[in-house]
Design a protein around this motif. Structure first.
Motif, PDB file in Angstrom:
ATOM      1  N   PHE A 190       0.833  -1.202   0.000  1.00  0.00           N
ATOM      2  CA  PHE A 190       0.000   0.000   0.000  1.00  0.00           C
ATOM      3  C   PHE A 190       0.872   1.259   0.000  1.00  0.00           C
ATOM      4  O   PHE A 190       0.618   2.211  -0.744  1.00  0.00           O
ATOM      5  CB  PHE A 190      -0.924   0.000   1.211  1.00  0.00           C
ATOM      6  CG  PHE A 190      -2.217  -0.740   1.000  1.00  0.00           C
ATOM      7  CD1 PHE A 190      -2.270  -1.911   0.260  1.00  0.00           C
ATOM      8  CD2 PHE A 190      -3.397  -0.264   1.548  1.00  0.00           C
ATOM      9  CE1 PHE A 190      -3.458  -2.591   0.068  1.00  0.00           C
ATOM     10  CE2 PHE A 190      -4.597  -0.939   1.359  1.00  0.00           C
ATOM     11  CZ  PHE A 190      -4.631  -2.105   0.621  1.00  0.00           C
ATOM     12  N   GLN A 191       1.910   1.271   0.862  1.00  0.00           N
ATOM     13  CA  GLN A 191       2.786   2.436   0.950  1.00  0.00           C
ATOM     14  C   GLN A 191       3.519   2.678  -0.367  1.00  0.00           C
ATOM     15  O   GLN A 191       3.679   3.825  -0.806  1.00  0.00           O
ATOM     16  CB  GLN A 191       3.790   2.231   2.080  1.00  0.00           C
ATOM     17  CG  GLN A 191       3.181   2.229   3.475  1.00  0.00           C
ATOM     18  CD  GLN A 191       4.184   1.833   4.539  1.00  0.00           C
ATOM     19  OE1 GLN A 191       5.387   1.730   4.263  1.00  0.00           O
ATOM     20  NE2 GLN A 191       3.704   1.616   5.765  1.00  0.00           N
ATOM     21  N   THR A 192       3.965   1.608  -0.996  1.00  0.00           N
ATOM     22  CA  THR A 192       4.691   1.735  -2.262  1.00  0.00           C
ATOM     23  C   THR A 192       3.790   2.306  -3.353  1.00  0.00           C
ATOM     24  O   THR A 192       4.195   3.211  -4.110  1.00  0.00           O
ATOM     25  CB  THR A 192       5.232   0.364  -2.696  1.00  0.00           C
ATOM     26  OG1 THR A 192       6.067  -0.178  -1.661  1.00  0.00           O
ATOM     27  CG2 THR A 192       6.024   0.474  -3.987  1.00  0.00           C
ATOM     28  N   ASP A 250       9.650  -4.864  -7.177  1.00  0.00           N
ATOM     29  CA  ASP A 250      10.903  -5.630  -7.241  1.00  0.00           C
ATOM     30  C   ASP A 250      11.932  -5.076  -6.258  1.00  0.00           C
ATOM     31  O   ASP A 250      12.640  -5.832  -5.579  1.00  0.00           O
ATOM     32  CB  ASP A 250      11.470  -5.609  -8.663  1.00  0.00           C
ATOM     33  CG  ASP A 250      10.666  -6.462  -9.627  1.00  0.00           C
ATOM     34  OD1 ASP A 250       9.830  -7.256  -9.151  1.00  0.00           O
ATOM     35  OD2 ASP A 250      10.857  -6.315 -10.859  1.00  0.00           O
ATOM     36  N   GLU A 251      12.038  -3.743  -6.167  1.00  0.00           N
ATOM     37  CA  GLU A 251      13.011  -3.128  -5.270  1.00  0.00           C
ATOM     38  C   GLU A 251      12.684  -3.380  -3.806  1.00  0.00           C
ATOM     39  O   GLU A 251      13.590  -3.483  -2.956  1.00  0.00           O
ATOM     40  CB  GLU A 251      13.089  -1.616  -5.523  1.00  0.00           C
ATOM     41  CG  GLU A 251      13.760  -1.242  -6.841  1.00  0.00           C
ATOM     42  CD  GLU A 251      13.888   0.265  -7.007  1.00  0.00           C
ATOM     43  OE1 GLU A 251      13.592   0.998  -6.015  1.00  0.00           O
ATOM     44  OE2 GLU A 251      14.280   0.701  -8.105  1.00  0.00           O
ATOM     45  N   ASN A 252      11.393  -3.492  -3.484  1.00  0.00           N
ATOM     46  CA  ASN A 252      10.971  -3.658  -2.087  1.00  0.00           C
ATOM     47  C   ASN A 252      10.691  -5.124  -1.727  1.00  0.00           C
ATOM     48  O   ASN A 252      10.175  -5.401  -0.643  1.00  0.00           O
ATOM     49  CB  ASN A 252       9.721  -2.818  -1.811  1.00  0.00           C
ATOM     50  CG  ASN A 252      10.008  -1.330  -1.775  1.00  0.00           C
ATOM     51  OD1 ASN A 252      10.455  -0.791  -0.767  1.00  0.00           O
ATOM     52  ND2 ASN A 252       9.757  -0.660  -2.895  1.00  0.00           N
ATOM     53  N   GLY A 253      10.998  -6.029  -2.643  1.00  0.00           N
ATOM     54  CA  GLY A 253      10.822  -7.440  -2.346  1.00  0.00           C
ATOM     55  C   GLY A 253       9.378  -7.882  -2.241  1.00  0.00           C
ATOM     56  O   GLY A 253       9.058  -8.866  -1.541  1.00  0.00           O
ATOM     57  N   ILE A 254       8.481  -7.173  -2.926  1.00  0.00           N
ATOM     58  CA  ILE A 254       7.058  -7.552  -2.936  1.00  0.00           C
ATOM     59  C   ILE A 254       6.825  -8.461  -4.129  1.00  0.00           C
ATOM     60  O   ILE A 254       7.078  -8.080  -5.279  1.00  0.00           O
ATOM     61  CB  ILE A 254       6.156  -6.306  -3.019  1.00  0.00           C
ATOM     62  CG1 ILE A 254       6.430  -5.375  -1.829  1.00  0.00           C
ATOM     63  CG2 ILE A 254       4.691  -6.706  -3.056  1.00  0.00           C
ATOM     64  CD1 ILE A 254       5.748  -4.025  -1.938  1.00  0.00           C
ATOM     65  N   GLU A 255       6.365  -9.654  -3.867  1.00  0.00           N
ATOM     66  CA  GLU A 255       6.223 -10.656  -4.913  1.00  0.00           C
ATOM     67  C   GLU A 255       4.939 -10.457  -5.722  1.00  0.00           C
ATOM     68  O   GLU A 255       3.867 -10.214  -5.159  1.00  0.00           O
ATOM     69  CB  GLU A 255       6.209 -12.054  -4.286  1.00  0.00           C
ATOM     70  CG  GLU A 255       6.042 -13.180  -5.303  1.00  0.00           C
ATOM     71  CD  GLU A 255       5.757 -14.528  -4.655  1.00  0.00           C
ATOM     72  OE1 GLU A 255       5.795 -15.534  -5.380  1.00  0.00           O
ATOM     73  OE2 GLU A 255       5.476 -14.559  -3.439  1.00  0.00           O
ATOM     74  N   ILE A 256       5.078 -10.556  -7.030  1.00  0.00           N
ATOM     75  CA  ILE A 256       3.915 -10.660  -7.929  1.00  0.00           C
ATOM     76  C   ILE A 256       3.927 -12.101  -8.433  1.00  0.00           C
ATOM     77  O   ILE A 256       4.707 -12.445  -9.332  1.00  0.00           O
ATOM     78  CB  ILE A 256       3.997  -9.661  -9.105  1.00  0.00           C
ATOM     79  CG1 ILE A 256       4.050  -8.223  -8.592  1.00  0.00           C
ATOM     80  CG2 ILE A 256       2.797  -9.833 -10.040  1.00  0.00           C
ATOM     81  CD1 ILE A 256       4.200  -7.172  -9.687  1.00  0.00           C
ATOM     82  N   PRO A 257       3.107 -12.959  -7.866  1.00  0.00           N
ATOM     83  CA  PRO A 257       3.272 -14.402  -8.095  1.00  0.00           C
ATOM     84  C   PRO A 257       2.749 -14.861  -9.443  1.00  0.00           C
ATOM     85  O   PRO A 257       1.845 -14.257 -10.032  1.00  0.00           O
ATOM     86  CB  PRO A 257       2.462 -15.031  -6.957  1.00  0.00           C
ATOM     87  CG  PRO A 257       1.394 -14.026  -6.690  1.00  0.00           C
ATOM     88  CD  PRO A 257       2.019 -12.666  -6.918  1.00  0.00           C
TER      89      PRO A 257
END
Length: 269
Positions: A190-192, A250-257
């Motif tokens: 959400f923050q991103t 990608d930079e914050n390590g949030i996966e798009i599965p």
């Protein structure tokens, strides 16, 4: 020879005035038709009427006045104008019945020009097709697809269907759906997204963009992103947001599965 001369004299005496009167009526009728068309053209132009509609009503008024002038001229020779009008009506009915499809398109074209459900330059969906309106003719509407293919749609079909005018209003809402992994941090996502939206000055701060969880899908937690923009910025913003969300995730390590399925193996031993 004397008998023939006398017949000519009798004819001229009997019908000369009628012929002269008929000629005068036709001349005055043509002048009145031209003056009426010009006056109607000026009035409709000042009222901001569509150019195609101005031309249509101008021609219609011109020929109606001419028809009345011809009927009045025929009456000078004793022609039963009532019977003549009845014949014209019957002929008009026969022609109308034979061309009912074309007349339906014509009537729809007039309604489109008068009611203006769309204008030149609007991007619309209707009659099973979509594109930018290039021309509004009396029988057809001309569209151009985003890849510049010309589409000709009969007005009867266009006006008889649901018309979606996509660019009718000045603002549009971008609707994006992004899936993140079940192990990813929703708050960080959400923050991103909020940071990305705040940095794009094409996005309106009011109404505020909406970020929410829409679905707990099979392979992902789906987030909806709904910012408001000017209509001309819709596609640039949508495309830029899609790219930036992928880069920031990608930079914050949030996966798009990827779509995935868990299989449980049961052993009989």
């Amino acid at each position: 020879m004397e008998d023939w001369t006398q017949q000519v004299i009798n004819f001229v005496t009997g019908y000369g005035l009628n012929i002269l009167g008929a000629v005068v009526i036709l001349i005055l009728g043509k002048i009145a038709a031209s003056v009426g068309r010009s006056a109607l053209h000026r009035v409709l132009t000042k009222a901001g009427t569509d150019e195609a509609l101005v031309a249509f009503f101008g021609h219609l008024a011109y020929y109606l006045v001419l028809v009345f002038a011809v009927i009045a001229a025929l009456s000078k020779f004793g022609v039963q104008t009532a019977s003549f009008i009845a014949v014209l009506g019957a002929a008009g009915f026969a022609v109308g019945f034979a061309l009912q499809g074309s007349l339906a398109n014509f009537a729809a074209g007039v309604l489109i020009l008068v009611l203006r459900p769309f204008r030149l330059g609007d991007y619309i969906e209707g009659a099973g097709v979509s594109g930018t309106v290039k021309e509004i003719q009396l029988f057809n509407t001309i569209l151009a697809t985003p890849d510049n293919i010309k589409i000709i749609v009969p007005n009867g079909k266009m006006f008889g269907d649901v018309i979606k005018n996509i660019t009718a209003y000045d603002t549009r809402r971008v609707d994006l759906v992004v899936g993140i992994g079940y192990d990813s941090d929703i708050a960080l996502a959400f923050q991103t997204i909020a940071k990305i939206l705040a940095e794009d000055d094409r996005i309106f701060p009011d109404p505020a963009p909406q970020i929410a969880v829409s679905d707990l899908a099979d392979s992902s937690v789906n987030l909806i992103i709904r910012p408001w923009v000017k209509k001309e910025h819709y596609w640039p913003v949508r495309l830029d947001l899609t790219r930036r969300i992928k880069e920031e995730f990608d930079e914050n390590g949030i996966e798009i599965p990827f779509p995935q399925r868990t299989v449980h193996m049961v052993s009989n031993h």
